[in-house]
Structure formats: structure tokens, C-alpha cells
Design an enzyme around this catalytic site. Structure first.
Site, PDB file in Angstrom:
ATOM      1  N   ARG A  69       0.843  -1.188   0.000  1.00 44.88           N
ATOM      2  CA  ARG A  69       0.000   0.000   0.000  1.00 44.88           C
ATOM      3  C   ARG A  69       0.881   1.240   0.000  1.00 44.88           C
ATOM      4  NH1 ARG A  69      -1.702   0.629   4.392  1.00 44.88           N
ATOM      5  NH2 ARG A  69      -1.164  -1.277   5.490  1.00 44.88           N
ATOM      6  N   TYR A 197      -1.640  -3.281  -6.891  1.00 45.73           N
ATOM      7  CA  TYR A 197      -1.427  -3.991  -5.623  1.00 45.73           C
ATOM      8  C   TYR A 197      -2.743  -4.082  -4.842  1.00 45.73           C
ATOM      9  CZ  TYR A 197      -0.396  -5.101  -0.873  1.00 45.73           C
ATOM     10  OH  TYR A 197      -0.445  -5.705   0.366  1.00 45.73           O
ATOM     11  N   GLY A 198      -3.035  -5.264  -4.319  1.00 49.47           N
ATOM     12  CA  GLY A 198      -4.302  -5.570  -3.643  1.00 49.47           C
ATOM     13  C   GLY A 198      -4.842  -4.470  -2.751  1.00 49.47           C
ATOM     14  N   LYS A 206      -9.660  -2.300   2.037  1.00 49.87           N
ATOM     15  CA  LYS A 206      -9.275  -1.181   2.902  1.00 49.87           C
ATOM     16  C   LYS A 206     -10.090   0.075   2.576  1.00 49.87           C
ATOM     17  CE  LYS A 206      -6.007  -3.589   4.765  1.00 49.87           C
ATOM     18  NZ  LYS A 206      -6.196  -4.108   6.121  1.00 49.87           N
ATOM     19  N   HIS A 226     -10.183  -2.419  11.920  1.00 47.28           N
ATOM     20  CA  HIS A 226      -9.113  -3.256  11.361  1.00 47.28           C
ATOM     21  C   HIS A 226      -8.847  -4.391  12.357  1.00 47.28           C
ATOM     22  CE1 HIS A 226      -4.727  -3.287   9.638  1.00 47.28           C
ATOM     23  NE2 HIS A 226      -5.488  -4.163   9.028  1.00 47.28           N
ATOM     24  N   SER A 248      -0.916  -4.019  10.319  1.00 48.43           N
ATOM     25  CA  SER A 248      -0.677  -4.920   9.193  1.00 48.43           C
ATOM     26  C   SER A 248       0.555  -5.791   9.437  1.00 48.43           C
ATOM     27  CB  SER A 248      -0.444  -4.105   7.924  1.00 48.43           C
ATOM     28  OG  SER A 248      -1.488  -3.178   7.776  1.00 48.43           O
ATOM     29  N   ALA A 249       0.440  -7.060   9.047  1.00 47.84           N
ATOM     30  CA  ALA A 249       1.556  -8.010   9.124  1.00 47.84           C
ATOM     31  C   ALA A 249       2.074  -8.212  10.556  1.00 47.84           C
ATOM     32  CB  ALA A 249       2.687  -7.598   8.180  1.00 47.84           C
ATOM     33  N   CYS A 250       1.174  -8.158  11.529  1.00 48.84           N
ATOM     34  CA  CYS A 250       1.557  -8.440  12.921  1.00 48.84           C
ATOM     35  C   CYS A 250       0.891  -9.711  13.428  1.00 48.84           C
ATOM     36  CB  CYS A 250       1.181  -7.279  13.831  1.00 48.84           C
ATOM     37  SG  CYS A 250       2.292  -5.883  13.684  1.00 48.84           S
ATOM     38  N   GLY A 251       0.399 -10.546  12.525  1.00 51.63           N
ATOM     39  CA  GLY A 251      -0.074 -11.859  12.944  1.00 51.63           C
ATOM     40  C   GLY A 251      -1.576 -11.979  13.182  1.00 51.63           C
ATOM     41  N   LYS A 252      -2.377 -11.042  12.650  1.00 50.73           N
ATOM     42  CA  LYS A 252      -3.836 -11.176  12.827  1.00 50.73           C
ATOM     43  C   LYS A 252      -4.331 -12.470  12.193  1.00 50.73           C
ATOM     44  CE  LYS A 252      -5.851  -7.387  11.220  1.00 50.73           C
ATOM     45  NZ  LYS A 252      -4.691  -6.633  10.745  1.00 50.73           N
ATOM     46  N   ASN A 254      -2.690 -15.264  11.538  1.00 49.83           N
ATOM     47  CA  ASN A 254      -2.272 -16.461  12.279  1.00 49.83           C
ATOM     48  C   ASN A 254      -3.095 -16.633  13.554  1.00 49.83           C
ATOM     49  OD1 ASN A 254      -0.346 -16.748  10.316  1.00 49.83           O
ATOM     50  ND2 ASN A 254       1.349 -16.030  11.566  1.00 49.83           N
ATOM     51  N   ASP A 277      -9.123  -9.695   9.180  1.00 55.36           N
ATOM     52  CA  ASP A 277      -8.635  -8.346   8.880  1.00 55.36           C
ATOM     53  C   ASP A 277      -9.623  -7.227   9.217  1.00 55.36           C
ATOM     54  OD1 ASP A 277      -6.505  -6.753   7.838  1.00 55.36           O
ATOM     55  OD2 ASP A 277      -7.636  -6.450   5.994  1.00 55.36           O
ATOM     56  N   ARG A 375       1.670 -12.183  -1.296  1.00 52.66           N
ATOM     57  CA  ARG A 375       0.347 -12.456  -0.726  1.00 52.66           C
ATOM     58  C   ARG A 375      -0.325 -13.662  -1.364  1.00 52.66           C
ATOM     59  NH1 ARG A 375      -1.879  -8.603   3.212  1.00 52.66           N
ATOM     60  NH2 ARG A 375      -0.240  -7.055   3.413  1.00 52.66           N
ATOM     61  N   ARG A 406       3.541  -4.552  17.654  1.00 54.80           N
ATOM     62  CA  ARG A 406       4.824  -5.256  17.637  1.00 54.80           C
ATOM     63  C   ARG A 406       5.807  -4.356  18.380  1.00 54.80           C
ATOM     64  NH1 ARG A 406       7.403  -8.788  13.802  1.00 54.80           N
ATOM     65  NH2 ARG A 406       5.407  -9.050  12.761  1.00 54.80           N
ATOM     66  N   TYR A 499       2.184 -17.818  18.195  1.00 52.96           N
ATOM     67  CA  TYR A 499       1.364 -18.770  17.410  1.00 52.96           C
ATOM     68  C   TYR A 499       0.317 -19.445  18.298  1.00 52.96           C
ATOM     69  CZ  TYR A 499       5.148 -17.703  14.244  1.00 52.96           C
ATOM     70  OH  TYR A 499       6.056 -17.032  13.479  1.00 52.96           O
TER      71      TYR A 499
HETATM   72  C1  OXD Z   1      -2.928  -4.685   5.345  1.00 52.84           C
HETATM   73  C2  OXD Z   1      -3.626  -5.830   4.749  1.00 52.84           C
HETATM   74  O1  OXD Z   1      -2.014  -4.132   4.710  1.00 52.84           O
HETATM   75  O2  OXD Z   1      -4.477  -6.400   5.436  1.00 52.84           O
HETATM   76  O3  OXD Z   1      -3.287  -4.307   6.466  1.00 52.84           O
HETATM   77  O4  OXD Z   1      -3.374  -6.159   3.590  1.00 52.84           O
HETATM   78 MN    MN Z   2      -4.949  -5.376   7.272  1.00 50.47          MN
END
Ligand code: OXD
Ligand code: MN
Length: 591
Positions: A69, A197-198, A206, A226, A248-252, A254, A277, A375, A406, A499
Site C-alpha cells: 500500500r 497492488y491488492g 481497505k 481493522h 498490518s503483518a503483525c499476525g492477525k 495467524n 482483517d 500475498r 509489535r 502462534y
Molecule cells: C494490510 C492488509 O495491509 O491487510 O493491512 O493487507
Molecule cells: Mn490489514
């Protein structure tokens, strides 16, 4: 029944601007999807993967400078700058429409324009919102078919409700210098151009479900957050649901799919994944908070996904999945850093170049096979832990909200806020170390209130006020907690295994919600008593438990200074309640 006049006239006006060769309406049928996949393979937008090993799976590569993003190119376009607040990039709508129109002009020449009617949330639910995305990218269409409920059924619903978010996307020529992600909350519209990009182009995610929905949620009295949503089935068979916000990318993802560790499995725990998410939450007539996940797919980070971090996801992505920016292995399967098993002897990296393990760049740094923000897009319905309540229009009741970041130092493994107002303060003062999900320096600590820093579609001071107000409206609000799975020791080693083991912390959280255990008062909130966390079968390094819960007052006073600086950015708009909480924290720390 009306004939969708407004929709058709908007589609025509966008077609006039973008000048596509044709207009194709997405009906949601399997036949149309198969046709689009075939065309996208022929045009090399996607590559068909090994259909024996990965049936229904494809690989896509984005442009090299279009992998995350782009927050600096993302704007909130409200008439008054003040309504966008001090955190968002702002552009007046008139300027934004003019600037973007010049870029959209003729941008779809030589391509088709796809019209995707989609519903965020089960079609027809009180919670749900309809959007229509126009795009010239088949990749976007195929992703939207996974991430949202899309097609004719949505058009039928739209005939009843009329209201929809107008989402216009063109990949144009993917020129980063002319890339814009624009939100017009007052017009219920989104324009995105020059990205593939997604997070920038799957406009239901988002852009609609957080930035635009957040604006609507404030007006209509609900939450668009979020957050993951998960159900924890207790040994009694009773299921409690929690929502958790992590940047973002902090393990939601998982956490939402956690597999109970052996020690706790014996007790009979089971996890039900509702979402990873986004959570839309409303106060029901019973005075409690109920939530749905508006999405129907996961757009997860591939690197680091393995049998330890997320076995359920590994099972989910075995079919019907679109992989983006991962390594293509010689047997036409995919691989990424942190995957299970042997590293392929060679492959094609995310940039389309021949790759071998151990290759380094001109600075001697290892060349990665997959981009760190590579992704997969995959349907929730394929997930072994998918909740049986996903299609229920009413959603699930939320017992606890967890905020987290984090932080290698400072914040303990878990603490509980004293009450709702303090919980809002805890959320508003969240901070996290930057990850690869956004462009910028990885590792830098940034304040990220409620993990919404990049996603709040209006003035964040009003967002905090909305949170406080919602708390006052609830008879039985969820308890608010803070968790940090990422604390390290003096050598930089993680103190907590994370985990599946995180269930031990969730168990404590639910015990607190159900008044089963006492807790210890601390300056920052309630901390668990050591014996209240079930550590069966877990061997932590010496003194880890003590270190995980250490509250260093000097560090916290330093943190408070940074919070003060952040709060000051909102000037007089910041709710007084948050200053009150800030002062109370200082008092407790100095005691
Ligand atoms: C983010 C996502 O970037 O969920 O938060 O892709
Ligand atoms: Mn997200």
C-alpha cells in the site's frame, strides 16, 4: 423495482472518461470466472500453477514498484480539510477529481471495463454494504470474486436498497508518479489509478470496508475496524468471540486461525475463524456488541506462513488461490521465505528473474525469492477452522476486544484496561514497529491507534470521540485488553513463543471476562497473576515470564512523552477524556 438507473448512468459516465473497448458485467457465475481465468492466462496477467498439486491456483506478479500500500499517495477528499484530520493526506474533492480525471482519461483504451457489483457482508444483512467496482484488470476481478460476494445476486439487492459505493479503478500504465488512491466519503466514492497492488485496488477491502465504512459507521452509530474476529470454543462447548486489532503483518491472520497447543488441546479448546482483517460491529438490542466479517476471503502475507505459524492457512491455500509475488518453483508450485520443507534448488523470483538460493545483490544482501509482502488471496470457505456463523446475517457477540502491536520492549505480554474509557486510551496510544505491508522503513516505531492509522477515513479525533460514545451506549461493553507477542530479551530473542501458544493468553482474557480470576493492579492496567496463565507443556527460558510482564516506569514515562506529542497533533479536537486518561497514567507511573 427500479431499473438501476443511477448505476447505469454512472457506469456510462466512467466509460466515457476511461474509453474502454467494451463493458463486461460480472455475474458471479462459474462459467464467467473460468473464461476470465483463461483470458488472464493468455494475456499473461496470471500463470496457471501445477493443477495436480494446486488445483484452481494461479500466480501473479505485480510491477516491481507496486508491492505494498502506498500511504503517501492515499488521500481523503473532504470539502473541509479539518474533516480529514491531521493524520490523513487531504485533497479538496474538486482538485482530486480534476487531477485524477486527467489520468483516467482514456486509461482503459484497448481493454475491457469490468463492472463488479459486490456486497461486503452477507447479501441482504443489516450489516452489509454494497459497492460496485469498475476496473480494467482481470486480476482485480478474480480477486474480488474471492474477497467479496459479487455478481447478479448483489444487483438484485441493489434494486431494493439503491445505495452503493462507487469504486473506480484503472491500472492505467502502472506509473507510480501518477498513482492516486482517492476517497470521497461525502460522495460515497473511491477512485484508484495506476496501481495493481491488492490493498490499493481491491476497493472493497481497505478503501470501502475501513475508510468509507468508517465514515458511514460514525454517522450511523457502528464500528468499522481493522480487526480479526475469532470464536474460542471452550471445553464446555460454549463459544466466546473476540475481536483484535493489530497493525498490518503483525499476525492477525495467524491468530484468527490458531491451532490449540497440545497442553490446551487436551482441555478441549477449538478455534472458529470468522475473519482475519476487518470487523464491522453494531450494538444490538441486547446492549452488547455484535460483529461480522464483511469479507469472504483472506488476502494474507505468504512469507513466514508454514506448518508452525499457520497450519490451517496451509490447508486453505491448497486450492482456488491466487498467489502474488511469490517464487515460482520448477514443478510449477510456489515457495516463499519461511515456507516448510526444502528450499527449491532454483526458481523464478517475484520479479520474474532466475533465482537460486544463496544469491546476493551488489551489496552482498540475500536476494529473496518472494517479496516480503507477497500475498495469497483465498476463500474463507476453504479454511478448516471457518466459523459456521460466517453467513449468519446477525454476526457473533463480542466478549473482548484486544489491541496489540509489535514492540520489542516496553509493553507486557498482556494487560487489561481498567474500563472502557481507559481501553479507548490504550487503543488510541497503540504503537508498533513498521512491517513490509506498507512502504517505509521497516522496524521504525510509529503510533498506530487501534491499528487504524492508515485506514481512518475522517478526523481521528472524531474517531476517538466515536469510540467513547459507543462505549456509553452499550449496556454490556466488551472488556478491552492489550497484547504484545513480540517482546524480546536483551539479545533480541523473542521471549514468548507466540502462534498457537497465544491461546494461553486468550484463555486468561476470557477468564477475566467471565470474572473467573483476579488480576494485579499496575500503572498501565490489570496484569495477570503468574499462576492464572496455564503454562502446561510450555517451557519458557529462565525468567522469561517475569521479563514478559516487567513494566519499566522510566521507559513508560518516555512513551508517555511520545503519546503527548501525538495527542497534541489533534489540538483542541482531542476528546478531553483522553487527556484525563493520559494524566492519570502519569500520576500512576510517578507514584
Ligand atoms: C494490510 C492488509 O495491509 O491487510 O493491512 O493487507
Ligand atoms: Mn490489514
Amino acid at each position: 423495482m427500479n431499473d438501476l438507473k443511477e448505476l447505469k448512468s454512472w457506469v456510462n459516465s466512467c466509460a466515457k472518461l476511461c474509453q474502454p473497448d467494451s463493458i463486461i458485467w460480472i455475474d458471479g457465475s462459474a462459467e464467467q470466472k473460468a473464461r476470465l481465468e483463461k483470458e488472464a492466462v493468455e494475456s499473461q496477467e496470471i500463470t496457471l500453477l501445477n493443477q495436480e498439486k494446486l488445483p484452481g491456483c494461479f500466480l501473479h506478479r505485480t510491477a516491481i514498484n507496486d508491492v505494498a500500500r502506498t500511504e503517501h499517495l492515499t488521500f481523503i477528499c473532504t470539502r473541509k480539510k479539518h474533516d480529514a484530520g491531521p493524520i490523513n493526506n487531504w485533497m479538496p474533492p474538486k482538485v482530486a477529481y480534476k487531477k485524477a480525471s486527467a489520468i483516467f482519461k482514456g486509461s482503459m483504451k484497448g481493454r475491457a471495463m469490468y463492472v463488479i457489483p459486490f456486497s461486503m457482508g452477507p447479501v441482504g444483512s443489516e450489516f452489509s454494504k454494497i459497492g460496485v467496482e469498475l476496473t480494467d484488470s482481470r486480476y482485480v476481478v478474480l480477486n474480488m470474486l474471492i474477497m467479496s460476494r459479487a455478481g447478479e445476486e448483489v444487483l438484485k439487492q441493489l434494486q431494493k436498497t439503491q445505495e452503493f459505493t462507487k469504486c473506480l479503478h484503472s491500472k492505467a500504465d502502472l506509473d507510480i508518479n501518477r498513482r492516486l488512491i482517492l476517497h470521497f466519503p461525502e460522495d460515497n466514492a473511491i477512485w484508484s489509478v495506476n496501481s495493481g497492488y491488492g490493498g490499493n485496488v481491491l476497493l472493497g477491502k481497505k478503501c470501502l470496508s475501513l475508510r468509507i465504512a468508517g465514515y458511514l459507521a460514525k454517522r450511523e452509530g457502528w464500528f468499522a475496524e481493522h480487526m480479526l474476529i475469532m470464536g474460542i470454543e471452550e471445553p464446555s462447548g460454549h463459544i466466546e468471540y473476540i475481536a483484535a486489532a493489530f497493525p498490518s503483518a503483525c499476525g492477525k491472520t495467524n491468530l484468527a486461525m490458531l491451532v490449540p497447543p497440545e497442553g490446551l488441546k487436551r482441555k478441549g479448546y477449538r478455534i472458529w475463524t470468522v475473519g482475519d482483517d476487518i470487523a464491522w460491529m453494531r450494538i444490538d438490542s441486547d446492549g452488547t456488541l455484535w460483529a461480522i466479517n464483511p469479507e469472504s476471503g483472506f488476502f494474507g502475507v505468504a512469507p513466514g506462513t508454514n506448518a508452525k505459524s499457520n497450519p490451517s492457512m496451509l490447508a486453505t491455500i491448497k486450492k482456488d488461490t491466487i498467489f502474488t509475488n511469490v517464487l515460482l518453483a520448477p514443478d510449477n508450485t510456489v515457495w516463499w521465505e519461511g515456507a516448510d520443507g526444502r528450499t527449491p534448488e532454483s526458481g523464478v523470483d517475484w520479479q520474474g528473474r532466475t533465482w537460486k538460493p544463496g544469491m546476493t545483490d551488489e551489496n552482498g544482501k540475500p536476494i529473496k525469492g518472494a517479496h516480503p509482502n507477497a500475498r495469497f488471496t483465498t476463500p474463507i470457505s476453504n479454511c478448516p477452522s471457518a466459523s459456521f456463523r460466517l453467513e449468519q446475517h446477525h454476526g457473533v457477540p463480542i466478549s473482548a476486544i484486544i489491541f496489540g502491536g509489535r514492540r520489542s520492549h516496553l509493553t507486557p505480554l498482556v494487560f487489561e484496561s481498567f474500563n472502557w474509557q481507559h481501553g479507548v486510551f490504550v487503543g488510541a496510544t497503540m504503537a508498533s514497529e513498521r512491517t513490509a505491508a506498507q512502504v517505509g522503513k521497516v522496524g521504525e516505531v510509529r503510533r498506530d491507534p487501534m491499528a487504524m492509522l492508515p485506514f481512518c477515513g475522517y478526523n481521528m479525533a472524531d474517531y476517538f470521540r466515536h469510540w467513547l460514545k459507543m462505549g456509553r451506549r452499550m449496556l454490556n461493553p466488551p472488556k478491552i485488553f492489550h497484547a504484545n507477542w513480540f517482546r524480546t530479551d536483551e539479545h533480541g530473542k523473542f521471549l514468548w513463543p507466540g502462534y498457537g501458544e497465544n491461546l494461553r493468553i486468550l484463555e486468561w482474557i476470557l477468564d477475566r471476562c467471565n470474572n473467573k480470576v483476579e488480576a494485579v493492579d499496575s500503572p498501565i492496567g490489570y496484569i495477570p497473576r503468574a499462576h492464572d496463565i496455564d503454562m502446561t507443556g510450555l517451557r519458557l527460558p529462565a525468567r522469561a515470564q517475569e521479563k514478559l510482564f516487567t513494566i519499566n516506569k522510566t521507559d513508560w514515562l518516555e512513551e508517555a512523552e511520545d503519546v503527548k506529542k501525538f495527542f497534541k497533533r489533534f489540538g483542541k479536537d482531542l476528546p478531553q477524556e483522553l487527556w484525563k486518561e493520559y494524566k492519570a497514567l502519569l500520576r500512576r507511573l510517578k507514584k
